[in-house]
Design an enzyme around this catalytic site. Structure first.
Site, PDB file in Angstrom:
ATOM      1  N   LYS A 205      91.880  43.691  86.141  1.00 37.43           N
ATOM      2  CA  LYS A 205      92.783  42.480  86.610  1.00 37.43           C
ATOM      3  C   LYS A 205      91.465  41.419  86.589  1.00 37.43           C
ATOM      4  O   LYS A 205      91.706  40.469  85.957  1.00 37.43           O
ATOM      5  CB  LYS A 205      93.479  42.586  87.783  1.00 37.43           C
ATOM      6  CG  LYS A 205      94.281  41.464  88.049  1.00 37.43           C
ATOM      7  CD  LYS A 205      95.076  41.487  89.372  1.00 37.43           C
ATOM      8  CE  LYS A 205      95.396  40.106  89.742  1.00 37.43           C
ATOM      9  NZ  LYS A 205      96.457  40.114  91.114  1.00 37.43           N
ATOM     10  N   GLU A 211      82.109  48.976  89.065  1.00 36.15           N
ATOM     11  CA  GLU A 211      82.200  50.133  88.476  1.00 36.15           C
ATOM     12  C   GLU A 211      82.805  50.266  86.836  1.00 36.15           C
ATOM     13  O   GLU A 211      82.293  50.831  85.995  1.00 36.15           O
ATOM     14  CB  GLU A 211      83.327  51.002  89.093  1.00 36.15           C
ATOM     15  CG  GLU A 211      82.735  51.443  90.558  1.00 36.15           C
ATOM     16  CD  GLU A 211      83.356  50.505  91.584  1.00 36.15           C
ATOM     17  OE1 GLU A 211      83.532  49.372  91.268  1.00 36.15           O
ATOM     18  OE2 GLU A 211      83.735  51.079  92.715  1.00 36.15           O
ATOM     19  N   GLY A 267      96.968  44.649  91.541  1.00 36.18           N
ATOM     20  CA  GLY A 267      96.450  45.640  90.973  1.00 36.18           C
ATOM     21  C   GLY A 267      97.373  47.021  91.204  1.00 36.18           C
ATOM     22  O   GLY A 267      97.565  47.680  90.110  1.00 36.18           O
ATOM     23  N   ARG A 268      97.527  47.214  92.177  1.00 35.48           N
ATOM     24  CA  ARG A 268      98.298  48.577  92.591  1.00 35.48           C
ATOM     25  C   ARG A 268      99.898  48.672  91.972  1.00 35.48           C
ATOM     26  O   ARG A 268     100.393  49.584  92.057  1.00 35.48           O
ATOM     27  CB  ARG A 268      98.244  49.060  93.940  1.00 35.48           C
ATOM     28  CG  ARG A 268      98.455  48.061  95.199  1.00 35.48           C
ATOM     29  CD  ARG A 268      98.042  48.406  96.466  1.00 35.48           C
ATOM     30  NE  ARG A 268      98.561  47.544  97.386  1.00 35.48           N
ATOM     31  CZ  ARG A 268      97.691  46.364  97.618  1.00 35.48           C
ATOM     32  NH1 ARG A 268      96.390  46.334  96.765  1.00 35.48           N
ATOM     33  NH2 ARG A 268      97.777  45.496  98.579  1.00 35.48           N
ATOM     34  N   GLU A 353      96.741  50.867 100.915  1.00 37.23           N
ATOM     35  CA  GLU A 353      95.926  49.901 100.407  1.00 37.23           C
ATOM     36  C   GLU A 353      96.997  48.416 100.743  1.00 37.23           C
ATOM     37  O   GLU A 353      96.467  47.373 101.168  1.00 37.23           O
ATOM     38  CB  GLU A 353      95.756  49.767  98.999  1.00 37.23           C
ATOM     39  CG  GLU A 353      94.262  48.580  98.733  1.00 37.23           C
ATOM     40  CD  GLU A 353      93.725  48.866  97.321  1.00 37.23           C
ATOM     41  OE1 GLU A 353      92.794  49.426  97.445  1.00 37.23           O
ATOM     42  OE2 GLU A 353      94.128  48.166  96.410  1.00 37.23           O
ATOM     43  N   HIS A 384      99.880  76.844  99.129  1.00 36.74           N
ATOM     44  CA  HIS A 384      98.690  77.748  99.292  1.00 36.74           C
ATOM     45  C   HIS A 384      97.630  76.937  99.848  1.00 36.74           C
ATOM     46  O   HIS A 384      96.495  77.780  99.591  1.00 36.74           O
ATOM     47  CB  HIS A 384      98.522  78.540  97.964  1.00 36.74           C
ATOM     48  CG  HIS A 384      99.791  79.088  97.529  1.00 36.74           C
ATOM     49  ND1 HIS A 384     100.046  80.568  98.009  1.00 36.74           N
ATOM     50  CD2 HIS A 384     100.800  78.604  96.908  1.00 36.74           C
ATOM     51  CE1 HIS A 384     101.312  80.832  97.481  1.00 36.74           C
ATOM     52  NE2 HIS A 384     101.892  79.870  96.791  1.00 36.74           N
ATOM     53  N   LYS A 495      81.882  46.373  99.401  1.00 37.86           N
ATOM     54  CA  LYS A 495      81.557  45.940  98.073  1.00 37.86           C
ATOM     55  C   LYS A 495      80.192  45.212  98.244  1.00 37.86           C
ATOM     56  O   LYS A 495      79.325  45.193  97.490  1.00 37.86           O
ATOM     57  CB  LYS A 495      82.608  45.199  97.503  1.00 37.86           C
ATOM     58  CG  LYS A 495      83.796  46.148  96.718  1.00 37.86           C
ATOM     59  CD  LYS A 495      84.371  45.233  96.088  1.00 37.86           C
ATOM     60  CE  LYS A 495      85.981  45.822  95.637  1.00 37.86           C
ATOM     61  NZ  LYS A 495      86.917  44.973  95.162  1.00 37.86           N
TER      62      LYS A 495
HETATM   63  O1  F6P Z   1      90.021  48.580  95.405  1.00 36.65           O
HETATM   64  C1  F6P Z   1      90.327  47.213  95.666  1.00 36.65           C
HETATM   65  C2  F6P Z   1      90.790  46.694  94.201  1.00 36.65           C
HETATM   66  O2  F6P Z   1      90.508  45.396  94.268  1.00 36.65           O
HETATM   67  C3  F6P Z   1      92.285  47.375  93.955  1.00 36.65           C
HETATM   68  O3  F6P Z   1      93.116  46.711  94.828  1.00 36.65           O
HETATM   69  C4  F6P Z   1      92.256  47.233  92.504  1.00 36.65           C
HETATM   70  O4  F6P Z   1      93.340  47.931  91.884  1.00 36.65           O
HETATM   71  C5  F6P Z   1      90.928  47.709  92.059  1.00 36.65           C
HETATM   72  O5  F6P Z   1      89.932  47.105  93.126  1.00 36.65           O
HETATM   73  C6  F6P Z   1      90.397  47.424  90.652  1.00 36.65           C
HETATM   74  O6  F6P Z   1      90.432  46.021  90.436  1.00 36.65           O
HETATM   75  P1  F6P Z   1      90.342  45.253  88.990  1.00 36.65           P
HETATM   76  O7  F6P Z   1      91.593  45.646  88.335  1.00 36.65           O
HETATM   77  O8  F6P Z   1      90.211  43.806  89.229  1.00 36.65           O
HETATM   78  O9  F6P Z   1      88.956  45.744  88.440  1.00 36.65           O
END
Ligand code: F6P
Length: 532
Positions: A205, A211, A267-268, A353, A384, A495
């Protein structure tokens, strides 16, 4: 007035011991209509909450709580595009993504339906071109492999849906998901694929997530090295889904390969947006549309059904009863479907979250606990592993079982076995087992709460319904607790500190004396990792 000093909260407090005088089994004996009164049905879904301590008085007190907290007004604000995510000053309108084009959803006075359907059309033609072999890679080969790179909400949803619906996958498409910055994730994926036939989807987003950008950069370098193709080949093998078009362009994605969405999509809650592109590529666009239709049906139900017949509202209120009045800290999500093994992790992010907060939407300290600790796994595997604790430990963990009436697998007798287990588990939790002489370990207290949701089958439509059901459940709980379910400030500090540590690494590696700005434990570990 503070929630915990309000009349509805007080009424529930007065009821919190009421259910302790009778067991669940006694409740069934006392009321032959109990199942009927505590079961809901909607559009191929069956929801039984009779195996919780629910009574008429608890239910009506919970419904009064919802009323007192103006759930209806908060729901209207949500659907109207008001900036209910107040800390980020944003609307929350993922529901608009699954509504028909004729629906009018407004953000800041602008109808967003046209933009949403433009993106859906862009996705539809992209999928058609890939599936028909019209879109080809740099050396003319058709694309048969999707590598989705994203993390958190930009990974968990699409991954879970592709895994859940793999019975519907197109026979010539493969999909891989890379999220962790641990190089093992990307290198294992790259070892399995042919770059000439692969399409990399960069899902972020913000397009700033460390990452994802690191994995995307390494994937791009690998692709160019491995194929020896010119830089222009990137346009045939990389696409992005993001709100941050500029950053995706700077990364090198061709503008026509960028699929946008609005910042009113958290995002979620983003799998319904272009972030769901791998779903459409893997299953076919028609299946993605079925998923959207199912979610839209749940949106309509949530908007219009009376509170006591409203699945998300009732599921949320049961959760509030358990969390705030019974003191249960956890919630187990237990889907009896192998293909839903990733659902608990998906719902874990969505719930924890969203509602794992200590301040209300005005920044005031919350005097009561909010979101539960979510965990789970698919049945029967979980039986199990961790069910021992659920059945016999002193910690009571409410369980939400999810099952399907019809199996998609050809091994129909396996489905009977699976269903026997899910029914047996909720029954065992409720009825328990009396102690036997000389075998105290065989005693099960029983009387442990669970709900069971049964859908017709694990189809895109019903999965869409179930996911939207949980989204609205989380909204209802956040609305009642008075918090903002749509920001996630708790992930920021880690972060920032990771950047600080990464920034210090070159100096440490160059033999600089111990960095004293870190705490002694961190300093020592840095020495151990990089100097010893
Ligand atoms: O973990 C924090 C967060 O901001 C989530 O809410 C989000 O889904 C994820 O990082 C990834 O963010 P982005 O889609 O901006 O890479």
């Amino acid at each position: 007035m503070d929630l915990e000093h309000s009349p509805a909260w007080g009424a529930l407090k007065n009821l919190q011991d009421s259910h302790k005088h009778t067991t669940l089994m006694e409740q069934f004996d006392l009321d032959p209509k109990r199942v009927e009164r505590f079961t809901l049905r909607f559009d191929g879904l069956y929801f039984d909450y009779s195996k919780t301590a629910m009574s008429d008085s608890i239910r009506s007190a919970l419904l009064s709580l919802a009323d007192q907290q103006d759930l209806d007004g908060q729901k209207r604000a949500l659907f109207s595009g008001a900036h209910i995510n107040n800390s980020e000053d944003r609307a929350v309108l993922h529901m608009a993504l699954r509504a028909p084009h004729t629906a009018a959803y407004h953000v800041d006075g602008q109808n967003v339906s046209d933009a949403i359907h433009d993106t859906l059309n862009q996705m539809r033609s992209f999928c058609r071109d890939i599936h028909d072999g019209v879109w080809r890679g740099h050396n003319g080969k058709a694309i048969n492999t999707i590598v989705h790179i994203g993390i958190g909400g930009s990974d968990l949803g699409p991954y879970m849906v592709c895994d859940a619906l793999k019975d519907f996958a197109l026979s010539n498409m493969n999909v891989h998901f890379v999220s962790n910055v641990d190089g093992a994730a990307l290198s294992q994926c790259l070892a399995k694929i042919n770059p000439d036939e692969s399409l990399f989807l960069i899902a972020s987003k913000s397009f700033t997530t460390e990452e994802t950008l690191k994995n995307a950069e390494s994937a791009k370098n690998w692709f160019l090295n491995k194929t020896g193709a010119a830089h222009s080949a990137i346009a045939k093998h990389f696409a992005a889904m993001t709100v941050n078009i500029d950053a995706a362009t700077t990364f090198g994605i061709a503008p026509e390969n960028i699929f946008g969405f609005g910042d009113y999509v958290g995002g979620r809650f983003s799998l319904w947006s272009s972030i769901g592109l791998p779903i459409a590529l893997y299953l076919g666009f028609d299946k993605f549309e079925d998923l959207l239709r199912g979610a839209h049906a749940m949106d309509q139900h949530f908007l219009h059904a009376a509170p006591h017949e409203n699945l998300p509202t009732m599921l949320a209120l049961i959760g509030i009863w358990h969390r705030n009045f019974c003191g249960y800290e956890s919630l187990a999500i237990l889907p009896y479907a192998q293909n839903l093994n990733a659902l608990p992790a998906y719902l874990q992010q969505m719930d924890m979250e969203s509602n794992g907060k200590t301040v209300d939407r005005h920044g005031r300290s919350l005097p009561y606990p909010t979101g539960p600790i979510i965990f789970g796994a698919s049945g029967t595997n979980g039986q199990h592993a961790f069910y021992q604790l659920i059945h016999q430990s002193q910690t009571i963990i409410p369980c939400e079982f999810i099952a399907f009436k019809t199996a998609l697998s050809p091994l129909k007798d396996h489905h009977d076995a699976l269903l026997s287990h899910v029914l047996a588990q909720s029954r065992a939790l409720m009825i328990g087992r009396a102690a036997e002489a000389n075998a105290p370990e065989k005693y099960f207290s029983g009387n442990r709460p669970s709900t069971t949701l049964i859908a017709e089958a694990l189809t895109p439509y019903h999965l869409g319904q179930i996911l939207a059901l949980y989204e609205h459940k989380i909204f209802v709980q956040g609305a009642i607790w008075g918090l903002n379910s749509f920001d996630q400030p708790g992930v920021e500090l880690g972060k920032i500190l990771a950047k600080e540590i990464a920034g210090a690494l070159p100096a440490i590696k160059n033999g600089a004396s111990t960095i004293t700005s870190f705490d002694p434990s961190t300093q020592n570990m840095l020495d151990y990792l990089y100097k010893d």
